[in-house]
Design a protein around this motif. Sequence first.
Motif, short mmCIF file in Angstrom:
data_model
loop_
_atom_site.label_atom_id
_atom_site.label_comp_id
_atom_site.label_asym_id
_atom_site.label_seq_id
_atom_site.Cartn_x
_atom_site.Cartn_y
_atom_site.Cartn_z
N ALA A 118 -45.60 -22.82 15.68
CA ALA A 118 -45.05 -21.48 15.79
C ALA A 118 -45.91 -20.66 16.74
N GLY A 119 -45.74 -20.93 18.01
CA GLY A 119 -46.46 -20.15 18.99
C GLY A 119 -47.51 -20.94 19.75
N GLY A 120 -47.91 -22.10 19.26
CA GLY A 120 -48.83 -22.94 19.99
C GLY A 120 -50.24 -22.38 20.00
N GLY A 121 -51.05 -22.96 20.88
CA GLY A 121 -52.43 -22.50 21.00
C GLY A 121 -53.40 -23.40 20.30
N GLY A 122 -52.94 -24.15 19.30
CA GLY A 122 -53.79 -25.11 18.63
C GLY A 122 -54.92 -24.48 17.86
N ALA A 123 -55.85 -25.36 17.42
CA ALA A 123 -56.98 -24.91 16.63
C ALA A 123 -57.86 -23.94 17.42
N THR A 124 -57.90 -24.11 18.72
CA THR A 124 -58.74 -23.24 19.54
C THR A 124 -58.33 -21.78 19.38
N ALA A 125 -57.04 -21.52 19.43
CA ALA A 125 -56.55 -20.14 19.29
C ALA A 125 -56.77 -19.62 17.88
N ALA A 126 -56.43 -20.43 16.87
CA ALA A 126 -56.55 -19.98 15.49
C ALA A 126 -58.00 -19.73 15.10
N CYS A 127 -58.91 -20.53 15.63
CA CYS A 127 -60.31 -20.45 15.24
C CYS A 127 -61.12 -19.46 16.06
N SER A 128 -60.51 -18.85 17.05
CA SER A 128 -61.25 -17.98 17.96
C SER A 128 -60.90 -16.51 17.78
N VAL A 129 -60.29 -16.18 16.65
CA VAL A 129 -59.88 -14.79 16.41
C VAL A 129 -61.09 -13.86 16.34
N ASP A 130 -62.11 -14.29 15.62
CA ASP A 130 -63.34 -13.50 15.51
C ASP A 130 -64.49 -14.41 15.10
N ALA A 131 -65.67 -13.84 14.97
CA ALA A 131 -66.87 -14.64 14.69
C ALA A 131 -66.78 -15.32 13.33
N ALA A 132 -66.27 -14.61 12.32
CA ALA A 132 -66.18 -15.19 10.98
C ALA A 132 -65.21 -16.37 10.96
N THR A 133 -64.12 -16.26 11.72
CA THR A 133 -63.15 -17.35 11.79
C THR A 133 -63.75 -18.57 12.47
N ARG A 134 -64.42 -18.34 13.58
CA ARG A 134 -65.04 -19.46 14.29
C ARG A 134 -66.10 -20.13 13.43
N SER A 135 -66.90 -19.33 12.74
CA SER A 135 -67.93 -19.88 11.87
C SER A 135 -67.31 -20.73 10.77
N THR A 136 -66.20 -20.27 10.21
CA THR A 136 -65.51 -21.02 9.17
C THR A 136 -65.01 -22.35 9.71
N CYS A 137 -64.42 -22.32 10.90
CA CYS A 137 -63.92 -23.55 11.52
C CYS A 137 -65.05 -24.53 11.82
N ASN A 138 -66.19 -24.01 12.25
CA ASN A 138 -67.34 -24.88 12.52
C ASN A 138 -67.79 -25.60 11.25
N ALA A 139 -67.86 -24.84 10.13
CA ALA A 139 -68.29 -25.45 8.87
C ALA A 139 -67.26 -26.44 8.36
N PHE A 140 -65.99 -26.09 8.46
CA PHE A 140 -64.91 -26.98 8.02
C PHE A 140 -64.92 -28.28 8.83
N SER A 141 -65.06 -28.15 10.13
CA SER A 141 -65.09 -29.33 11.00
C SER A 141 -66.29 -30.22 10.68
N SER A 142 -67.44 -29.61 10.44
CA SER A 142 -68.63 -30.37 10.08
C SER A 142 -68.44 -31.11 8.76
N ALA A 143 -67.85 -30.42 7.78
CA ALA A 143 -67.59 -31.05 6.48
C ALA A 143 -66.63 -32.22 6.63
N GLU A 144 -65.60 -32.03 7.45
CA GLU A 144 -64.63 -33.10 7.65
C GLU A 144 -65.29 -34.33 8.27
N ASN A 145 -66.09 -34.12 9.30
CA ASN A 145 -66.76 -35.24 9.95
C ASN A 145 -67.74 -35.94 9.00
N THR A 146 -68.43 -35.15 8.20
CA THR A 146 -69.42 -35.70 7.27
C THR A 146 -68.75 -36.56 6.22
N TRP A 147 -67.71 -36.04 5.58
CA TRP A 147 -67.06 -36.77 4.51
C TRP A 147 -66.25 -37.96 5.03
#
Length: 304
Positions: free
Chosen positions: A84-113
């Motif tokens: 719905a509008g495209g842009g991918g994870a880059t767009a969704a995760c770049s809204v603000d600093a808190a969003t990007r930080s959340t995506c960084n932690a989520f991505s790290s957790a996913e890779n770790t597990w």
Amino acid sequence: MRLDDFDKDINVEDQRGQSFGGGGGGGLLLGLLPLIGSRFGCGGIVVVLLIFAVFGGLGNIGGLLTGGDSAPSTQVSRNGAGSAGGGGATAACSVDAATRSTCNAFSSAENTWERLFAQSGQRFQAPKLVFYGGQGMSGCGAASSAMGPFYCPSDQGVYIDTGFFDELVQKYRAAGDFAQYYVVAHEFGHHIQTLTGASEQVRQAQARGSREEGNALSVRLELQADCYAGVWAAQNRDRLEPGDIQEGMRAAEAIGDDTLQREAQGRVVPESFTHGTSAQRQAWLNRGLQSGDPAVCDTFSGAI
């Protein structure tokens, strides 16, 4: 904690700025959630659902929680193409600093597990990360900022209203990036419980037992998620910076059932605990931190 930028293929859904209907049973349910201190995870939500099942019947769970009225969400798939509008994870995760930080932690957790599951010969299935603002919609029903971050096993989604991180600092006096990462890693831990079957086993046991027994099982589920958060941090120990562990421990202390109840009502009611005491939450987070081994996170055997 120094985390890499999020992988562009993480599964992200952004519901911010959308309108969601509600009312009826949803309003009642959201009114009950704070009473059981449901700040993290779906364990507290499960207990409330059981209460509804006993006194009113669940029927259509989605209709009960939201009045059956919802708007479509923006889904970002693993290949980064939003529906719905495209842009991918880059767009969704770049809204603000808190969003990007959340995506960084989520991505790290996913890779770790994913790596830990591969090492043990288990099949890993990645969850999705869902951002919402104030209100949203999950597979477990309506989402509200009053609920705090949570995990929904029905759609395997980690739901985050990043406004909670301001509350974490201002209300709970738990500042620091690692405090925020701990929240994300805890919710990711609930996904691991879905994959291992622990969540379903607890749900079945809660359905057979009393409310007090259900609460006790919820505590064990939540403490295991705390331990899993510690495992994630330990697996990324080279990323830790001075003060990170202390930040996590302050956050775990601030959201203990006894601390929350004492501050909210001036007394502690142990039989109503759904997440564990401050000391328990710190102890299990630390256990995961010290070992980095998911096997040490068995909160269902013996005393906690």
